[in-house]
Enzyme design. Structure first.
Site, PDB file in Angstrom:
ATOM      1  N   ARG A 101      11.370  19.814  22.250  1.00 46.43           N
ATOM      2  CA  ARG A 101      11.619  21.068  22.269  1.00 46.43           C
ATOM      3  C   ARG A 101      10.737  21.962  23.454  1.00 46.43           C
ATOM      4  O   ARG A 101       9.513  21.533  23.670  1.00 46.43           O
ATOM      5  CB  ARG A 101      10.900  21.770  20.703  1.00 46.43           C
ATOM      6  CG  ARG A 101      10.615  23.174  20.797  1.00 46.43           C
ATOM      7  CD  ARG A 101      10.603  23.942  19.480  1.00 46.43           C
ATOM      8  NE  ARG A 101      11.741  23.589  18.299  1.00 46.43           N
ATOM      9  CZ  ARG A 101      11.725  24.117  17.485  1.00 46.43           C
ATOM     10  NH1 ARG A 101      10.875  24.941  16.974  1.00 46.43           N
ATOM     11  NH2 ARG A 101      12.832  24.014  16.743  1.00 46.43           N
ATOM     12  N   HIS A 128      20.256  24.963  20.634  1.00 45.22           N
ATOM     13  CA  HIS A 128      19.590  24.380  19.308  1.00 45.22           C
ATOM     14  C   HIS A 128      20.581  23.505  18.903  1.00 45.22           C
ATOM     15  O   HIS A 128      21.122  23.582  17.767  1.00 45.22           O
ATOM     16  CB  HIS A 128      19.176  25.585  18.466  1.00 45.22           C
ATOM     17  CG  HIS A 128      17.950  24.815  17.607  1.00 45.22           C
ATOM     18  ND1 HIS A 128      17.499  23.638  17.537  1.00 45.22           N
ATOM     19  CD2 HIS A 128      17.345  25.522  16.562  1.00 45.22           C
ATOM     20  CE1 HIS A 128      16.687  23.337  16.686  1.00 45.22           C
ATOM     21  NE2 HIS A 128      16.322  24.670  16.192  1.00 45.22           N
ATOM     22  N   GLN A 131      20.125  22.186  15.177  1.00 47.34           N
ATOM     23  CA  GLN A 131      20.516  23.212  14.056  1.00 47.34           C
ATOM     24  C   GLN A 131      21.641  23.403  13.810  1.00 47.34           C
ATOM     25  O   GLN A 131      22.215  23.626  12.717  1.00 47.34           O
ATOM     26  CB  GLN A 131      19.756  24.442  14.703  1.00 47.34           C
ATOM     27  CG  GLN A 131      19.951  25.591  13.748  1.00 47.34           C
ATOM     28  CD  GLN A 131      19.075  25.463  12.306  1.00 47.34           C
ATOM     29  OE1 GLN A 131      17.850  25.140  12.405  1.00 47.34           O
ATOM     30  NE2 GLN A 131      19.696  25.493  11.185  1.00 47.34           N
ATOM     31  N   ASP A 224      19.868  35.408  13.051  1.00 49.75           N
ATOM     32  CA  ASP A 224      18.532  34.794  13.415  1.00 49.75           C
ATOM     33  C   ASP A 224      17.390  35.702  13.866  1.00 49.75           C
ATOM     34  O   ASP A 224      17.991  36.815  13.924  1.00 49.75           O
ATOM     35  CB  ASP A 224      18.839  33.806  14.727  1.00 49.75           C
ATOM     36  CG  ASP A 224      17.618  32.793  14.893  1.00 49.75           C
ATOM     37  OD1 ASP A 224      16.658  32.817  14.563  1.00 49.75           O
ATOM     38  OD2 ASP A 224      17.596  32.329  16.565  1.00 49.75           O
ATOM     39  N   CYS A 264      18.864  30.162  10.404  1.00 46.90           N
ATOM     40  CA  CYS A 264      18.261  28.968  10.646  1.00 46.90           C
ATOM     41  C   CYS A 264      16.629  29.023  10.368  1.00 46.90           C
ATOM     42  O   CYS A 264      15.953  27.777  10.302  1.00 46.90           O
ATOM     43  CB  CYS A 264      18.233  28.588  12.282  1.00 46.90           C
ATOM     44  SG  CYS A 264      17.653  29.962  13.225  1.00 46.90           S
ATOM     45  N   ARG A 292      18.721  19.717   7.977  1.00 49.42           N
ATOM     46  CA  ARG A 292      18.108  19.377   9.232  1.00 49.42           C
ATOM     47  C   ARG A 292      17.790  17.933   9.064  1.00 49.42           C
ATOM     48  O   ARG A 292      17.696  17.160  10.005  1.00 49.42           O
ATOM     49  CB  ARG A 292      16.850  20.090   9.569  1.00 49.42           C
ATOM     50  CG  ARG A 292      17.444  21.642   9.929  1.00 49.42           C
ATOM     51  CD  ARG A 292      18.228  21.772  11.074  1.00 49.42           C
ATOM     52  NE  ARG A 292      17.644  21.224  12.228  1.00 49.42           N
ATOM     53  CZ  ARG A 292      16.792  21.530  13.032  1.00 49.42           C
ATOM     54  NH1 ARG A 292      16.275  22.782  12.856  1.00 49.42           N
ATOM     55  NH2 ARG A 292      16.062  20.925  13.979  1.00 49.42           N
TER      56      ARG A 292
HETATM   57  N1   CP Z   1      15.164  26.288  12.428  1.00 45.41           N
HETATM   58  C1   CP Z   1      14.191  25.633  13.272  1.00 45.41           C
HETATM   59  O1   CP Z   1      14.424  25.152  14.252  1.00 45.41           O
HETATM   60  O2   CP Z   1      13.023  25.743  12.720  1.00 45.41           O
HETATM   61  P1   CP Z   1      11.605  25.390  13.321  1.00 45.41           P
HETATM   62  O3   CP Z   1      11.429  26.284  14.717  1.00 45.41           O
HETATM   63  O4   CP Z   1      10.655  25.496  12.337  1.00 45.41           O
HETATM   64  O5   CP Z   1      11.592  23.809  13.900  1.00 45.41           O
HETATM   65  N1  NVA Z   2      16.033  31.593  18.410  1.00 41.43           N
HETATM   66  C1  NVA Z   2      14.902  31.091  17.553  1.00 41.43           C
HETATM   67  C2  NVA Z   2      14.831  29.789  16.857  1.00 41.43           C
HETATM   68  C3  NVA Z   2      13.690  29.268  16.212  1.00 41.43           C
HETATM   69  C4  NVA Z   2      14.193  28.021  15.291  1.00 41.43           C
HETATM   70  C5  NVA Z   2      13.841  30.671  18.845  1.00 41.43           C
HETATM   71  O1  NVA Z   2      13.990  30.286  19.566  1.00 41.43           O
HETATM   72  O2  NVA Z   2      12.625  31.115  18.460  1.00 41.43           O
END
Ligand code: CP
Ligand code: NVA
Length: 306
Positions: A101, A128, A131, A224, A264, A292
């Site tokens: 990430r 993502h 997701q 989101d 999400c 997930r």
């Molecule tokens: N939806 C998602 O990716 O959640 P987290 O940021 O908790 O991993």
């Molecule tokens: N769009 C959000 C998604 C979190 C899972 C972010 O990038 O923070």
């Protein structure tokens, strides 16, 4: 060839469908399927916070019989300036896959270019994809025929929106309508790519600034957060700009009968989604989050079968 999952566009429609089918299969018998990652180690680097992605991948690797290593940047030399390519080369000597990430997509591409093992995008500023796989799986659990599902995404044209556009088109949904405030639309290149995929699969992709029109008759209403990780300083301005784009009870009432609400997570009740929606009967968010785990297993098996 090494298989990476850096973008939802790295999977063909058939590969996406097959990963989701495998996830559906492993979900049926969570502790009974084969130890397909036995003897394998998966490095997981998180340069941003995570609950679902981190826990689902760690549990997925464990339940498949492998060994997960969660690496926080401040505990490894990456956080002190060791380069992405050097990190990739070293992890490739020890591990079997890297889940990361991070911020800009080019960090992922650089990692994948220097690695000799698969790299999986666990969220970047642009996409993502993991997701989106869980999202399409969840929609498939609720609706028998994906080709007649109208999905509407309200809010920020962000990473989650981008992957949903691409994966929704690959899944052959009937429509994906995005409504964002002016200036916060999804990236034009991603929209164009989703439209090109949609021409093959039958999905209509449309972007507007009209949340009420986009949600009317939708089977899935998705949102989101309005300020993603890394954008926290824009929060106040975004709260003002995104007013009118929330998934409210009124929006859900204008959707199709039996429509579901998706997010999400993490969610901000009273901002992008009302509490009575996310905590009400239309909410699919807990199944979506659980999925997930099952899709993480299927993704790991897919990249490691290369
Ligand atoms: N939806 C998602 O990716 O959640 P987290 O940021 O908790 O991993
Ligand atoms: N769009 C959000 C998604 C979190 C899972 C972010 O990038 O923070």
């Amino acid at each position: 060839m090494t298989r990476h999952l850096l973008s939802s566009d790295d999977l063909t429609s058939a590969q996406q469908a097959s990963i989701i089918a495998r996830a559906v299969h492993v979900k049926k018998d969570r502790r009974e399927h084969a130890l397909t990652l036995e003897g394998r180690s998966v490095a997981m680097i998180f340069e941003k916070p995570s609950t679902r992605t981190r826990v689902s991948f760690e549990v997925a690797v464990s339940e498949l019989g492998g060994h997960p290593l969660v690496l926080k940047p401040d505990e490894v030399q990456l956080g002190r300036g060791e380069t992405i390519p050097d990190t990739a080369r070293i992890l490739s000597r020890f591990c079997d896959a890297i889940v990361i990430r991070t911020f800009a997509q080019h960090r992922l591409t650089a990692l994948a270019e220097a690695a000799s093992i698969p790299v999986v995008n666990a969220l970047s500023d642009e996409e993502h994809p993991c997701q989106a796989l869980a999202d399409v799986m969840t929609i498939g659990e609720r609706f028998d025929d994906l080709s007649s599902v109208r999905l509407c995404y309200l809010g920020d044209g962000n990473n989650v929106c981008h992957s949903l556009l691409l994966a929704g088109a690959k899944a052959g949904l009937e429509r994906v309508d995005v409504a964002s405030p002016p200036g916060y639309e999804p990236d034009a290149a991603v929209v164009a790519r989703a439209q090109a995929i949609g021409e093959e699969t039958g999905t209509v992709i449309a972007v507007s600034s009209e949340p009420a029109a986009a949600a009317r008759g939708a089977h899935v209403v998705y949102t989101d957060v309005w300020a993603s990780m890394g954008r926290e300083s824009e929060r106040e301005e975004r709260l003002a700009r995104f007013r009118g784009f929330a998934v409210s009870s009124a929006i859900m009432a204008s959707a199709a009968p039996g429509a579901i609400a998706m997010h999400c997570l993490p969610a901000h009740r009273g901002e992008e989604i009302d509490a009575e929606v996310i905590d009400g009967p239309a909410s699919a968010v807990w199944d979506q989050a659980e999925n997930r785990l099952h899709t993480a297993k299927a993704v790991l098996e897919w990249v490691l079968s290369s």
